[in-house]
Every structure is written in C-alpha cells, then in structure tokens.
Design a protein around this motif. Structure first.
Motif, PDB file in Angstrom:
ATOM      1  N   PRO A  51      23.447  32.207  52.454  1.00 20.48           N
ATOM      2  CA  PRO A  51      24.695  32.647  51.868  1.00 20.48           C
ATOM      3  C   PRO A  51      25.102  31.748  50.707  1.00 20.48           C
ATOM      4  N   THR A  52      25.627  32.347  49.659  1.00 17.50           N
ATOM      5  CA  THR A  52      26.104  31.607  48.506  1.00 17.50           C
ATOM      6  C   THR A  52      27.558  31.960  48.263  1.00 17.50           C
ATOM      7  N   VAL A  53      28.262  31.064  47.571  1.00 15.30           N
ATOM      8  CA  VAL A  53      29.659  31.326  47.235  1.00 15.30           C
ATOM      9  C   VAL A  53      29.696  32.266  46.040  1.00 15.30           C
ATOM     10  N   LEU A  54      30.273  33.456  46.227  1.00 12.70           N
ATOM     11  CA  LEU A  54      30.328  34.434  45.157  1.00 12.70           C
ATOM     12  C   LEU A  54      31.489  34.116  44.224  1.00 12.70           C
ATOM     13  N   PRO A  55      31.317  34.295  42.925  1.00  9.93           N
ATOM     14  CA  PRO A  55      32.421  34.037  42.005  1.00  9.93           C
ATOM     15  C   PRO A  55      33.468  35.142  42.095  1.00  9.93           C
ATOM     16  N   SER A  56      34.680  34.825  41.655  1.00 14.68           N
ATOM     17  CA  SER A  56      35.705  35.863  41.564  1.00 14.68           C
ATOM     18  C   SER A  56      35.288  36.868  40.499  1.00 14.68           C
ATOM     19  N   GLN A  57      35.541  38.152  40.777  1.00 12.41           N
ATOM     20  CA  GLN A  57      35.096  39.199  39.861  1.00 12.41           C
ATOM     21  C   GLN A  57      36.118  40.322  39.759  1.00 12.41           C
ATOM     22  N   LEU A  58      36.182  40.912  38.580  1.00  8.91           N
ATOM     23  CA  LEU A  58      36.908  42.153  38.356  1.00  8.91           C
ATOM     24  C   LEU A  58      35.857  43.224  38.105  1.00  8.91           C
ATOM     25  N   VAL A  59      35.834  44.269  38.961  1.00  7.22           N
ATOM     26  CA  VAL A  59      34.769  45.275  38.900  1.00  7.22           C
ATOM     27  C   VAL A  59      35.361  46.646  38.564  1.00  7.22           C
ATOM     28  N   VAL A  60      34.840  47.248  37.519  1.00  8.69           N
ATOM     29  CA  VAL A  60      35.203  48.614  37.130  1.00  8.69           C
ATOM     30  C   VAL A  60      34.059  49.526  37.562  1.00  8.69           C
ATOM     31  N   ARG A  61      34.387  50.602  38.253  1.00 15.39           N
ATOM     32  CA  ARG A  61      33.336  51.474  38.805  1.00 15.39           C
ATOM     33  C   ARG A  61      33.672  52.943  38.578  1.00 15.39           C
ATOM     34  N   LEU A  62      32.628  53.739  38.402  1.00 17.13           N
ATOM     35  CA  LEU A  62      32.770  55.188  38.308  1.00 17.13           C
ATOM     36  C   LEU A  62      31.734  55.819  39.217  1.00 17.13           C
ATOM     37  N   SER A  63      32.186  56.663  40.149  1.00 17.07           N
ATOM     38  CA  SER A  63      31.292  57.334  41.097  1.00 17.07           C
ATOM     39  C   SER A  63      31.419  58.840  40.944  1.00 17.07           C
ATOM     40  N   TYR A  64      30.308  59.525  41.220  1.00 14.86           N
ATOM     41  CA  TYR A  64      30.294  60.995  41.130  1.00 14.86           C
ATOM     42  C   TYR A  64      29.512  61.565  42.294  1.00 14.86           C
ATOM     43  N   THR A  81      33.391  65.644  43.100  1.00 13.98           N
ATOM     44  CA  THR A  81      34.429  64.617  43.068  1.00 13.98           C
ATOM     45  C   THR A  81      34.007  63.494  42.137  1.00 13.98           C
ATOM     46  N   THR A  82      34.917  63.100  41.243  1.00  7.57           N
ATOM     47  CA  THR A  82      34.708  61.955  40.366  1.00  7.57           C
ATOM     48  C   THR A  82      35.739  60.897  40.719  1.00  7.57           C
ATOM     49  N   THR A  83      35.289  59.660  40.944  1.00  9.52           N
ATOM     50  CA  THR A  83      36.175  58.602  41.439  1.00  9.52           C
ATOM     51  C   THR A  83      36.065  57.350  40.579  1.00  9.52           C
ATOM     52  N   PRO A  84      37.008  57.120  39.665  1.00 11.55           N
ATOM     53  CA  PRO A  84      37.070  55.838  38.969  1.00 11.55           C
ATOM     54  C   PRO A  84      37.819  54.824  39.832  1.00 11.55           C
ATOM     55  N   SER A  85      37.452  53.537  39.729  1.00  6.68           N
ATOM     56  CA  SER A  85      38.129  52.514  40.524  1.00  6.68           C
ATOM     57  C   SER A  85      38.136  51.184  39.787  1.00  6.68           C
ATOM     58  N   LEU A  86      39.105  50.355  40.160  1.00 12.02           N
ATOM     59  CA  LEU A  86      39.237  49.009  39.623  1.00 12.02           C
ATOM     60  C   LEU A  86      39.515  48.072  40.791  1.00 12.02           C
ATOM     61  N   ASN A  87      38.660  47.064  40.991  1.00  9.36           N
ATOM     62  CA  ASN A  87      38.796  46.152  42.125  1.00  9.36           C
ATOM     63  C   ASN A  87      38.690  44.707  41.661  1.00  9.36           C
ATOM     64  N   TYR A  88      39.518  43.851  42.262  1.00  9.02           N
ATOM     65  CA  TYR A  88      39.421  42.419  42.015  1.00  9.02           C
ATOM     66  C   TYR A  88      39.012  41.730  43.303  1.00  9.02           C
ATOM     67  N   SER A 101      40.920  59.994  42.632  1.00  7.60           N
ATOM     68  CA  SER A 101      39.945  61.047  42.913  1.00  7.60           C
ATOM     69  C   SER A 101      40.283  62.300  42.119  1.00  7.60           C
ATOM     70  N   LEU A 102      39.296  62.780  41.370  1.00  3.15           N
ATOM     71  CA  LEU A 102      39.436  64.004  40.588  1.00  3.15           C
ATOM     72  C   LEU A 102      38.478  65.042  41.147  1.00  3.15           C
ATOM     73  N   TYR A 103      38.978  66.251  41.377  1.00  6.59           N
ATOM     74  CA  TYR A 103      38.207  67.325  41.998  1.00  6.59           C
ATOM     75  C   TYR A 103      38.002  68.454  41.007  1.00  6.59           C
ATOM     76  N   SER A 104      36.818  69.058  41.027  1.00  2.00           N
ATOM     77  CA  SER A 104      36.414  69.991  39.971  1.00  2.00           C
ATOM     78  C   SER A 104      37.152  71.321  40.009  1.00  2.00           C
TER      79      SER A 104
END
Length: 302
Positions: A51-64, A81-88, A101-104
């Motif tokens: 195990p390693t110490v993970l750095p702090s991250q801001l992650v932008v993601r797009l799923s389909y 379904t299209t799902t944009p997300s922002l996680n820290y 969540s966006l639906y067609s």
C-alpha cells in the motif's frame, strides 16, 4: 382475499453493476442511482502492493451506458444514461463528490443530482473498507421516494482476487429499502506499454440482493360485490393502495472492465452481462430478459 390489479406505481429498490432503482414508475421517467460508496477510482480500486499513500486528487469523470437498468429490469423503456461527475479525494481517505444523470428519452432529460461523501482506507495490506452517504436530488417533485443512502463496503484481497460485499440502507419519506451486493473480482495490470502508462482489467461477478416494494390498487370485496349484484350500473368504491414487499436475489451481474491510463487521463470500456431474477409479486412487464452491453468511461485527475 381482495380483488387486486397491478397499479401504475412501483418502488423498486436494488442495485446492479451499473445502477440502482429508487422510484421506477412505468409511464414516467425512470431513474437509476449509481454506486454505493466509491473508492478512489483507478487507484484504490487497483490496490497498489505494498500500500502507498495516495495524493489528494480532484477527478473529473464522464460515464456513458447505452442501457438504463434497475437490477437488470428495463420496464419496457430503452434509453441511455450519461453521467458527468466531479469528486475530490483527500489523501486521508475522505472524499466528497457530485454527479448528475442525463437520460436519452426522459422528459426532462436531466433528472438526478447525487451528492456524496465518504471515507475509505486499508486495514493492513489486504482489507479495504469504505463508508459513504448519498443524497439524491430529483429535478421534478415526486420523482424520488428513497432520497438517501448509507453504505458500507468491505473487500478482502487474496492475491489478485478480491472478495467483497456492500450493504446499503436506503431511506426517505417514511420508507426504507435494503440492498446487498456480494462480489468476487480480479485485477491484472501491465505497465509501460509504449505511450500507455498502465493497462489493467478488473473482471467481477456480483449478485444483487434487495427489496422490491410493489404498490397494488385494491378494490375491497364488499364494494366489488355491490357492483356485481346491482341490477343497475353502480359505481364501485375508491381503490385502496396495498404495498407488498419481496426480498431476495434480483440479478446476477458479470462485468469485464478494460482500462488504460496515460498520465493523469484514464479511459475504459466495460462489457456487462446481467441476468435479472423475478421476485414474487413482480410483473413480467418489468423485463427479465438477459441484458448485454458495453459502457464507457473517461476521467482526468488534477
């Protein structure tokens, strides 16, 4: 026994590899709620050894996903379904995030915002745990009944194999639901393949166990008898809602994600094969044919 006919409202609670249904109402927009508790994508999920110490991250993601399912059920509605997300993700293991969540084919297309917070970490070298809370905000009043979820995830590594389970309690508006997701998954990675920093696969087999709450319209026997025996046409009494709850295995879910990481950018495709299982009181109209499709995701970490 009263005379019953299936009404127009269903409250479906259960998770699958790509979604969770919380107020699936035939004829109206159906919403799938993703996750429980997310661990750090593409890093904690891959569990570095040691195990390693993970750095702090801001992650932008797009799923389909080309299909929107509820424990393998589509309720006769085919939509993507299209799902944009922002996680820290903080290096301590705490994280917060927001996704939409966006639906067609639903009206409106944007129906759901998911606000999440949680904490995940490793105990020793093999045990991963994660606690999370999600609050779901629907764009239309009345679209969602169970608007909150508390989840606990435990996963234990045995070599490249992980044995895990997730339990979620869903609640809101005086109602509750339960979801259990036992799973077995694997992990294999290849590093420094030309311009690709890492190529990895994470196949998994999981089961969806949950509650299915079905609302029936019930006409009391006395009211029906009066209409049947009347010489002249008569009006029956107003139907009364009766809720039946079933708990059991709702689906089997096979997933085969393949991902590549190039610097801070990660992209992947997942083959999904889902076998829904019909519970007692469920109508065949929910759609119990096996489902097969490929979902896509892309993310960038800052």
């Amino acid at each position: 026994m009263p005379y019953c006919s299936v009404g127009c409202q269903k409250l479906v609670v259960g998770c699958l590899a790509v979604g969770l249904a919380l107020a699936a109402r035939p004829g109206l927009a159906q919403v799938s709620l993703l996750r429980p508790g997310a661990v750090r994508p593409d890093s904690a999920a891959a569990r570095p050894t040691p195990p390693t110490v993970l750095p702090s991250q801001l992650v932008v993601r797009l799923s389909y996903s080309p299909q929107t399912l509820f424990a393998g059920r589509d309720y006769g509605l085919r939509q993507s379904t299209t799902t944009p997300s922002l996680n820290y993700y903080h290096r301590s293991g705490a994280y917060v995030g927001v996704s939409g969540s966006l639906y067609s084919v639903s009206t409106p297309h944007y129906l759901l915002t998911d606000l999440t917070a949680g904490y995940g970490n490793l105990l020793g070298n093999n045990l991963l745990y994660n606690f999370s809370y999600d609050h779901y905000v629907f764009s239309e009043a009345g679209q969602g009944t169970l608007t909150n979820a508390g989840s606990v995830l435990l996963s234990y590594d045995v070599g490249p194999i992980s044995l895990g389970t997730t339990y979620s309690l869903l609640f809101g508006n005086g109602q509750t639901g339960h979801r259990l997701l036992p799973s077995i998954s694997g992990y294999k990675a290849w590093k420094n393949l030309g311009f690709i920093d890492k190529l990895f696969i994470l196949p998994s087999l999981s089961a969806t166990i949950g509650t299915d709450n079905i609302v029936y319209q019930v006409f009391p026997r006395k009211a029906v008898s009066k209409v049947t025996k009347a010489k002249k046409p008569a009006k029956a009494g107003q139907p009364v809602d009766m809720e039946l709850t079933s708990f059991g295995l709702m689906s089997w879910n096979l997933a085969l994600p393949v991902k590549v990481r190039i610097g801070n950018f990660t992209a992947g495709a997942t083959y999904n094969y889902i076998i829904p299982i019909q519970l007692a009181h469920e109508s065949a109209d929910a759609g119990f044919s096996n489902k097969s499709f490929i979902s896509l995701t892309a993310s960038y970490a800052f």
